[in-house]
Design a protein around this motif. Structure first.
Motif, mmCIF file in Angstrom:
data_model
loop_
_atom_site.group_PDB
_atom_site.id
_atom_site.type_symbol
_atom_site.label_atom_id
_atom_site.label_comp_id
_atom_site.label_asym_id
_atom_site.label_seq_id
_atom_site.Cartn_x
_atom_site.Cartn_y
_atom_site.Cartn_z
ATOM 1 N N HIS A 1 110.993 10.478 -55.064
ATOM 2 C CA HIS A 1 112.545 9.882 -55.326
ATOM 3 C C HIS A 1 112.837 9.881 -56.767
ATOM 4 C CE1 HIS A 1 111.420 7.952 -51.543
ATOM 5 N NE2 HIS A 1 112.698 7.965 -51.355
ATOM 6 N N ASN A 2 112.259 10.876 -57.275
ATOM 7 C CA ASN A 2 112.754 11.154 -58.783
ATOM 8 C C ASN A 2 112.884 13.006 -59.071
ATOM 9 O OD1 ASN A 2 110.390 12.692 -58.407
ATOM 10 N ND2 ASN A 2 108.881 11.156 -59.731
ATOM 11 N N SER A 3 113.479 13.097 -60.052
ATOM 12 C CA SER A 3 113.778 14.562 -60.409
ATOM 13 C C SER A 3 112.697 15.498 -60.758
ATOM 14 C CB SER A 3 114.762 14.379 -61.480
ATOM 15 O OG SER A 3 114.556 13.780 -62.518
ATOM 16 N N GLY A 4 111.494 14.752 -61.511
ATOM 17 C CA GLY A 4 110.064 15.497 -61.610
ATOM 18 C C GLY A 4 110.273 16.096 -62.991
ATOM 19 N N VAL A 5 108.803 16.716 -63.472
ATOM 20 C CA VAL A 5 108.613 17.431 -64.537
ATOM 21 C C VAL A 5 107.749 18.483 -63.929
ATOM 22 C CG1 VAL A 5 108.665 15.586 -66.165
ATOM 23 C CG2 VAL A 5 106.578 15.808 -64.705
#
Length: 204
Positions: free
Chosen positions: A63-67
């Motif tokens: 539920h994140n935009s990530g790296v």
């Protein structure tokens, strides 16, 4: 979503189309966490340095935009010789022509990705391992940003303080007992020991 026109014609439920009549999204307001693997702590003393290495982890996996790569990480290396600050210029030299804003650079290597939310990085730019200057107390900082839109979440800088590259040997000298003097008993032996940066670990 559904629509009703001015003639009161309503869109029936059976005409809903997923990803057309409705969308799903999540809000990511959490910045990634940045850490160091080498050097791994402040007040670090060594006679040789290599590359700077670390990890970036974006929380709330799924539920994140990530790296996802080196563009998600910035590194800054500097030392101070009062009153001047010298910054690593990403190309093998420490210079006093950079500042706190333009002295951040992305690493060359992104490795060991652990899905879309984390990975490890290596800052080796400008053959860094061969261009450290001896006798310096470095401050090494890193920060990370995720891939959120339209504005990426940027972490605060994590800084290692007093990372010292020291290739000077300590010096020890005796002050007592006197040289070539016979003693029946000696209560104690005394002397001095000095070092420039690393400090004394032991005397033997």
């Amino acid at each position: 979503s559904s629509a009703v026109d001015k003639a009161v014609n309503a869109q029936p439920g059976f005409e809903y189309v997923v990803n057309n009549s409705s969308i799903s999204f999540y809000v990511d307001q959490a910045a990634p966490a940045i850490s160091f693997n080498a050097p791994w702590a402040s007040n670090y003393f060594a006679s040789a340095f290599g590359n700077v290495e670390g990890a970036a982890v974006d929380p709330n996996d799924g539920h994140n935009s990530g790296v996802t790569g080196v563009s998600n990480v910035d590194v800054q290396i500097k030392y101070v010789l009062d009153p001047t600050t010298y910054y690593y210029n990403n190309n093998g030299s420490f210079v006093n022509t950079l500042n706190e804003t333009n002295s951040w650079f992305t690493p060359l290597i992104w490795q060991e990705p652990k899905g879309p939310s984390s990975g490890t990085w290596v800052y080796s730019n400008g053959t860094l391992a061969g261009n450290w200057e001896f006798g310096r107390s470095y401050r090494i900082s890193a920060r990370s940003r995720d891939n959120a839109s339209p504005v990426k979440n940027l972490s605060s800088a994590f800084t290692l303080m007093n990372v010292v590259l020291d290739n000077q040997r300590p010096a020890a000298a005796t002050t007592g007992p006197s040289n070539l003097t016979p003693y029946r008993t000696v209560a104690q032996a005394s002397g001095t020991v000095t070092d420039d940066f690393g400090g004394i670990q032991s005397v033997g």
